[in-house]
Design an enzyme around this catalytic site. Structure first.
Site, PDB file in Angstrom:
ATOM      1  CE  LYS A  68      79.920   1.815  72.827  1.00 48.72           C
ATOM      2  NZ  LYS A  68      80.778   0.865  72.114  1.00 48.72           N
ATOM      3  CG  ASP A 109      82.302  -2.707  73.013  1.00 48.50           C
ATOM      4  OD1 ASP A 109      81.299  -3.391  72.761  1.00 48.50           O
ATOM      5  OD2 ASP A 109      82.281  -1.458  73.053  1.00 48.50           O
TER       6      ASP A 109
END
Ligand code: ATR
Length: 278
Positions: A68, A109
């Site tokens: 990420k 997210d």
């Protein structure tokens, strides 16, 4: 039905064999009758993996641990909130000009956690206590700030917690002061309570009455000890699949420009979770 027109999507990470995302996204394609497929991919080398996605015509890709942060170096554009969080979990390949493929990075997210919380509280009028100071806490924290919420942070390792609190420009509450904290919601962003440590809880249960809404990002088990004790204290609870589902829905819409079929995505997640735990 996979044919020459099937659009390619997937997830890169290591490991990805237990990811629930393929089931969720493939159910969404099926529900809307879209000719797309979403596959798990575990590249040993991110550089080769990224060039492969670019060369093979992928349209949208989820990014998970451990890529990420590293993936950000490969992107042509990074969404400003993803930049603040310091992590990208969603890639969108722009293929309008065939010889000039460009890749944009987003973080969904925070959209997932905000949407899950917004079902229970008005974010711009609320204070939220976040437990944890890792990657998930960063996404939840910056997301809440983006929505105008007030944040208070607590973390086992005080130095790490104070560092993130400073970045979020919010107060840090050490464990010794937690009993004094009142907030509209509490979010656990740590892995505490995850199978096989089902009996663990990230905050003293007798304090849960101070938080009308309690959300956990742990989804295995679906009802964590935190959520069980919270319900027993009269709190409204939000399970860990909600954030996963809503961050996936945000990805789906980015990739397809279609509203996500929420019910089909949640049903697929529940089925997959059941299959993994039996
Ligand atoms: P992620 O990127 O998934 O958020 P991470 O960066 O490893 O994962 O962060 C994990 C978070 O969970 C940290 O806040 C960690 O606390 P420390 O900073 O003290 O390590 C917290 N955490 C993990 N296990 C914990 C435990 N058993 N008790 C309390 N906090 C825990």
């Amino acid at each position: 039905m996979i044919d020459g027109h099937t659009c390619l999507f997937g997830i890169i990470g290591n490991p990805v064999t237990h990811s629930l995302s393929p089931a969720m996204h493939n159910a969404a394609f099926a529900e809307l009758g879209l000719n797309g497929v979403y596959v798990p991919m575990q590249p040993d080398n991110l550089d080769h993996g990224f060039q492969g996605l670019k060369a093979l015509g992928f349209i949208g890709v989820s990014v998970t641990v451990p890529f990420k942060v590293k993936i950000m170096a490969y992107l042509d554009h990074i969404d400003p909130v993803a930049q603040k969080i310091g992590a990208v979990n969603t890639l969108l390949f722009d293929r309008d000009i065939p010889d000039l493929v460009r890749c944009k990075g987003y973080n969904t997210d925070w959209l997932g956690s905000n949407q899950a919380l917004a079902e229970e509280i008005r974010l711009d009028r609320s204070t939220v206590l976040i437990i944890g100071a890792g990657g998930a806490a960063r996404a939840v924290g910056f997301g809440l700030k983006e929505a105008g919420a007030k944040v208070v942070l607590t973390n086992r390792t005080e130095s790490k917690g104070r560092e993130l609190a400073a970045q979020l420009n919010c107060p840090f509450a050490p464990a010794s002061e937690l009993a004094e904290i009142r907030a509209d919601a509490l979010v656990n962003t740590t892995s505490v309570g995850m199978t096989p440590h089902d009996d663990s809880i990230p905050i003293r249960a007798d304090l849960l009455g101070h938080f009308p809404v309690v959300m956990d990002i742990v989804y295995a088990p679906l009802e964590t000890r935190l959520l069980r004790e919270a319900a027993a204290h009269g709190c409204r609870t939000i399970d860990g699949l909600k954030m996963l589902q809503y961050q996936g829905a945000a990805q789906f819409t980015l990739w397809t420009n279609r509203p996500a079929p929420h019910a089909a995505m949640r049903a697929a997640l529940l089925r997959e979770l059941q299959a993994h735990s039996s």
